[in-house]
Scaffold this motif. Sequence first.
Motif, PDB file in Angstrom:
ATOM      1  N   LYS A   5       0.658  -1.204   0.000  1.00 42.85           N
ATOM      2  CA  LYS A   5      -0.065   0.090  -0.002  1.00 42.85           C
ATOM      3  C   LYS A   5       1.006   1.289  -0.182  1.00 42.85           C
ATOM      4  N   GLU A   9      -2.948   5.449   0.936  1.00 44.24           N
ATOM      5  CA  GLU A   9      -3.787   4.336   1.299  1.00 44.24           C
ATOM      6  C   GLU A   9      -3.907   3.800   2.500  1.00 44.24           C
ATOM      7  N   ARG A  12      -5.770   6.274   4.610  1.00 46.76           N
ATOM      8  CA  ARG A  12      -7.139   6.145   4.194  1.00 46.76           C
ATOM      9  C   ARG A  12      -7.854   5.080   4.742  1.00 46.76           C
ATOM     10  N   ASP A  13      -7.219   3.986   4.809  1.00 52.78           N
ATOM     11  CA  ASP A  13      -7.834   2.586   5.385  1.00 52.78           C
ATOM     12  C   ASP A  13      -8.086   2.544   7.061  1.00 52.78           C
ATOM     13  N   GLU A 146      -4.771  10.662  -8.738  1.00 54.27           N
ATOM     14  CA  GLU A 146      -5.347  10.294  -7.609  1.00 54.27           C
ATOM     15  C   GLU A 146      -5.777  11.442  -6.562  1.00 54.27           C
ATOM     16  N   ASP A 217     -15.487   1.289  -1.770  1.00 53.00           N
ATOM     17  CA  ASP A 217     -14.190   1.315  -1.651  1.00 53.00           C
ATOM     18  C   ASP A 217     -13.315   1.141  -3.046  1.00 53.00           C
ATOM     19  N   SER A 221     -11.386   3.968  -5.522  1.00 53.80           N
ATOM     20  CA  SER A 221      -9.882   3.688  -5.914  1.00 53.80           C
ATOM     21  C   SER A 221      -9.604   3.366  -7.445  1.00 53.80           C
ATOM     22  N   SER A 225      -7.394   5.663 -10.099  1.00 53.78           N
ATOM     23  CA  SER A 225      -6.535   5.051 -10.986  1.00 53.78           C
ATOM     24  C   SER A 225      -6.796   5.678 -12.505  1.00 53.78           C
ATOM     25  N   ARG A 347     -11.272   8.767   1.969  1.00 59.52           N
ATOM     26  CA  ARG A 347     -10.179   9.424   1.199  1.00 59.52           C
ATOM     27  C   ARG A 347      -9.804  10.675   1.330  1.00 59.52           C
TER      28      ARG A 347
END
Length: 660
Positions: A5, A9, A12-13, A146, A217, A221, A225, A347
């Motif tokens: 990651k 990320e 964010r998680d 992003e 989620d 993402s 991308s 995010r």
Amino acid sequence: MAVEKSTFEAYRDRVSKPLVRIFTTFGRDHWAVFGVGLVLNLIQRGASLVPPFILGVAIDAVFNQTQAYELPLLPAAWIPGDRAGQLWLSFGLIIGSYLLLAVSSLARGLCMDYFSHRVMHDVRTTTYRKLQRLDMGFFESEDTGELMSVLNNDVSNFERFFDDAFVRATRIAAVLLGVTAILVYLNWQLALVTLSALPLLAVGTLLYHRLVEPAYDAIRSAVGSMNTRLENNLGGMQLIKSTATEEYENERVRDVSWDYFESNWWRIKLELFYHPGSRFLTNVAFGMTFLVGGVWLVSGPPGPFTGELSVGTLVTFLFMSQRIRNPMRDIASVVDLYENARASGKRVFGLLDMPVRITDAPDVEKLPAVDGHVEYDSVTFDYENAVPSPADAEPDGGTVATDTQDGWNSSDDETDPVLKDVSFEAEPGETVALVGATGAGKSTVLKLLLRLYDVDEGAIRIDGYDLRDVTLASLRESIGYVSQETYLFGGTIRENIAYGRFDATDEEIREAAKIAEAHEFIERLPEGYDTQVGERGVRVSGGQRQRISIARTVVGDPDILIFDEATSAVDTETEMLIQRSLDRLSADRTTFIIAHRLSTIRDADKILVLDDGEIVERGTHEELLERDSLYANLWRVQAGQIDELPEEFIDDAIDRTSGQ
């Protein structure tokens, strides 16, 4: 194989309850408007339930005369005794409820739209402000697409959530409670039939929520991308065309688009199963209400049911059962909007929670007028220590992080630093040149002077002030930076020259352009200084962009100058013009020059030769040639004296370039 990651990320998680944080962080100043909007929404929904209730009462009392005309909350003295009066009263109440519905709908829309757009504005501006505060190490490790996705797509999702999902959610709650109260009041037994679908809908909605949560989620993402790929391709369109790689890039765009399709298709399939299922249950409830009520009217109470049922009551039940169909259908939309906003909130707060390392300490002072004495004292630096570590991401604490050094790589890691024990001084007014092979650390030395990064060991001082003890704004205002990769903003030449000195007069702008050898070509343009340069300056040549950039530096009147390969990407004539402007600009200023073309720095007061992050030679041009070491060999390369180079230098060059 698991993909590691990124830092973004990881942060964010670890975000929890993002929508609660949106309310407490950004909605706090607008809660009054939001509360009024919710109340108005409840009034609007309550008003929509009045007409079918009045209609049922009117059918039984006015038309069929099977029961007295009675309305809850309405005093009996206000009810006319004759049928005509009761009919007009029913008409007035129905029209009044529709008028209240229209007025409350308008007022509710104003309140909720104001709240949602203000929150969206505050989130976007706060997120952008945080982006500007993040360190260069972050931008070098994350994709621009992003970040654009966060600022555009994710922030916009909050507007839909607050303006649409909340309105629907309160409508669902108000309608269900209101309908339930009315139906139980009229006939609690038949109400059990009409409301029988609710428990099954609740179970189905809970299951749908759990299944669709990870899908959103993945969708957010995938959007990031895809934005990154599209932005890269649009920015590199000239390269794509010149290398005939259109089909290759088509495939790459197709791949990221397919990833988005697959993640979104899973959500769509869940929705397609849930929507028809919920509609089927509500339609069955409607049909059962009609059947049971019809049998009740025709043949008396069926089965376990007791008592009487009037035609007006059944009509009210049928209308009310239709009233709950749309709210039941909207539950899936509310869940979708909630999950989409929740994923976007993770995010946004993942970005806001990123630590900032390069910032003003509490007790720093403004850098006073600069003489230009610069000292590097045993400076050691490694980029690995300048990038936030995913492993150190702290769990969400419920506040927006802005100025913290937590979550950064430790300098105790055993890595090979980019700079090792670099020490030198530049006296006021001196010109110091840095030379060496690509990757030797030249640009890094001067990025540290701008404090785009902080040193790991040692210190850098200007006039005796440690860079960490003065404000970033005053430090950077005293330094002018001209890079090889010039950047112009979309706008006019005049606006780009004045950027950073927005109060510069036309005379100052013209004088700066003359010093930068730019005035002549600007005057020849059809619109002169008002010529639009296009996005990133695409409408002017590379040499013209460079001279506009130099003029921008001149207007700022800095005390210290940095020229980072300022002439390496232009032709010989343009280089000569730019070199003349650089000579004018650097007069009486402390100047640092990075150059691969050694002919441009032969008159420097001091030349520092870097190799593998260390200063291996220092002196004037003549002194270094007499030493006959690395600098002398680099000079031979540019002079075309390849046959005179020692084998050891060639072997070292092979080793250096093989590691690039």
